[in-house]
Enzyme design. Structure first.
Site, PDB file in Angstrom:
ATOM      1  N   ARG A 217     -16.431 -61.394   0.188  1.00 44.74           N
ATOM      2  CA  ARG A 217     -16.095 -61.036   1.656  1.00 44.74           C
ATOM      3  C   ARG A 217     -14.822 -59.971   1.636  1.00 44.74           C
ATOM      4  O   ARG A 217     -14.493 -59.329   2.451  1.00 44.74           O
ATOM      5  CB  ARG A 217     -15.506 -62.365   2.183  1.00 44.74           C
ATOM      6  CG  ARG A 217     -16.313 -63.462   2.618  1.00 44.74           C
ATOM      7  CD  ARG A 217     -15.985 -64.688   2.975  1.00 44.74           C
ATOM      8  NE  ARG A 217     -15.243 -65.279   1.789  1.00 44.74           N
ATOM      9  CZ  ARG A 217     -14.989 -66.457   1.665  1.00 44.74           C
ATOM     10  NH1 ARG A 217     -14.874 -67.265   3.114  1.00 44.74           N
ATOM     11  NH2 ARG A 217     -14.432 -67.187   0.784  1.00 44.74           N
TER      12      ARG A 217
ATOM     13  N   GLY B 183     -20.781 -73.495  -0.217  1.00 44.36           N
ATOM     14  CA  GLY B 183     -20.435 -71.984  -0.289  1.00 44.36           C
ATOM     15  C   GLY B 183     -19.393 -71.760   0.790  1.00 44.36           C
ATOM     16  O   GLY B 183     -18.604 -72.407   1.133  1.00 44.36           O
ATOM     17  N   CYS B 184     -19.449 -70.550   1.158  1.00 48.35           N
ATOM     18  CA  CYS B 184     -18.319 -69.945   2.114  1.00 48.35           C
ATOM     19  C   CYS B 184     -18.231 -70.815   3.290  1.00 48.35           C
ATOM     20  O   CYS B 184     -19.392 -71.065   3.985  1.00 48.35           O
ATOM     21  CB  CYS B 184     -18.637 -68.376   2.506  1.00 48.35           C
ATOM     22  SG  CYS B 184     -17.583 -67.792   3.738  1.00 48.35           S
ATOM     23  N   PHE B 185     -17.183 -71.263   3.453  1.00 46.30           N
ATOM     24  CA  PHE B 185     -17.040 -71.949   4.792  1.00 46.30           C
ATOM     25  C   PHE B 185     -17.115 -71.461   6.230  1.00 46.30           C
ATOM     26  O   PHE B 185     -17.614 -72.137   7.176  1.00 46.30           O
ATOM     27  CB  PHE B 185     -15.604 -73.024   4.769  1.00 46.30           C
ATOM     28  CG  PHE B 185     -14.278 -72.150   4.444  1.00 46.30           C
ATOM     29  CD1 PHE B 185     -14.359 -70.705   4.542  1.00 46.30           C
ATOM     30  CD2 PHE B 185     -13.529 -72.871   3.758  1.00 46.30           C
ATOM     31  CE1 PHE B 185     -12.904 -70.120   4.313  1.00 46.30           C
ATOM     32  CE2 PHE B 185     -12.311 -72.225   3.292  1.00 46.30           C
ATOM     33  CZ  PHE B 185     -12.100 -70.707   3.693  1.00 46.30           C
TER      34      PHE B 185
END
Length: 226
Positions: A4, A55-57
């Protein structure tokens, strides 16, 4: 690598060029036809809470916020201590935290077992060990943090059911863990809702939301919970 933070480097790549574990983004976001749980939790009148890591929240939050019966979703960190429950520390991959979401739901509208069905079928890939898509490290692991003995019983039974059904081409690596949940920083909350044109959201999380709507139309709500 925290993809990100360096998304500008990869934003111009096509979906087909982004191969992860042999699958493109579009393929990895496709809903897996997982069966309904044979064992589910009781459905009392009071609101209940679930904590799931996958994984990515940002993406996990976006998926569960579109479910009928979900009242709120909070991004945060689970499995470590309060002192290191912040993005900079968790990013070192040394704090034992997993990026997770805390889901407050009405069990009269959606059951804990149904949340798990969406979790395994749409929200993430439970066969990826310590990663999801472009994000790598133990903070991106697949883990369930049951709240109480009943949730743990349902989660363990469903893991066994999915393993027996062999719905995935690879073994499920999801762990049952214990540990407190700590909310993430304010700028992480409702991220997909506030930043729909963000490159990461459009590439990795929009396909998940589309898969949810296609696979579970009766559960889908157009608006966001909370």
């Amino acid at each position: 690598m925290r993809a990100r933070a360096s998304f500008g480097i990869i934003a111009g790549l096509t979906l087909a060029a982004w191969a992860v574990g042999g699958a493109s983004i579009a393929e990895s976001a496709r809903a897996i036809p997982v069966p309904a749980p044979k064992i589910d939790a009781a459905r009392p009148a009071a609101l209940q809470t679930a904590v799931l890591a996958g994984g990515c929240f940002w993406g996990m939050e976006a998926v569960f916020e579109h479910l009928k019966g979900v009242k709120s979703v909070t991004s945060g960190y689970a499995g470590g201590d309060q002192g290191s429950a912040n993005y900079d520390a968790v990013s070192t991959e040394r704090t034992r935290h997993a990026e997770a979401v805390r889901i407050v739901f009405d069990p009269r509208q959606i059951s804990y077992g149904t949340l798990l069905r969406v979790y395994f079928g749409v929200a993430h890939d439970p066969t990826q060990l310590n990663r999801q898509g472009p994000d790598t490290g133990p903070s991106y692991r697949s883990a369930i943090f049951p709240i109480g003995a009943e949730q743990e019983r349902v989660a363990r039974a469903y893991l066994a059911q999915l393993a027996a059904a062999k719905v995935y081409p690879r073994p499920i690596v999801t762990r049952i863990e214990r540990g407190p949940f700590f909310p993430a920083e304010a700028y992480h909350q409702n991220f997909a809702r506030r930043n729909p044109q963000h490159g990461y959201i459009r590439t990795w999380d929009e396909p998940k939301m589309a898969a949810l709507k296609a696979a579970f139309p009766a559960l889908w709500q157009d608006g966001w919970s909370g």
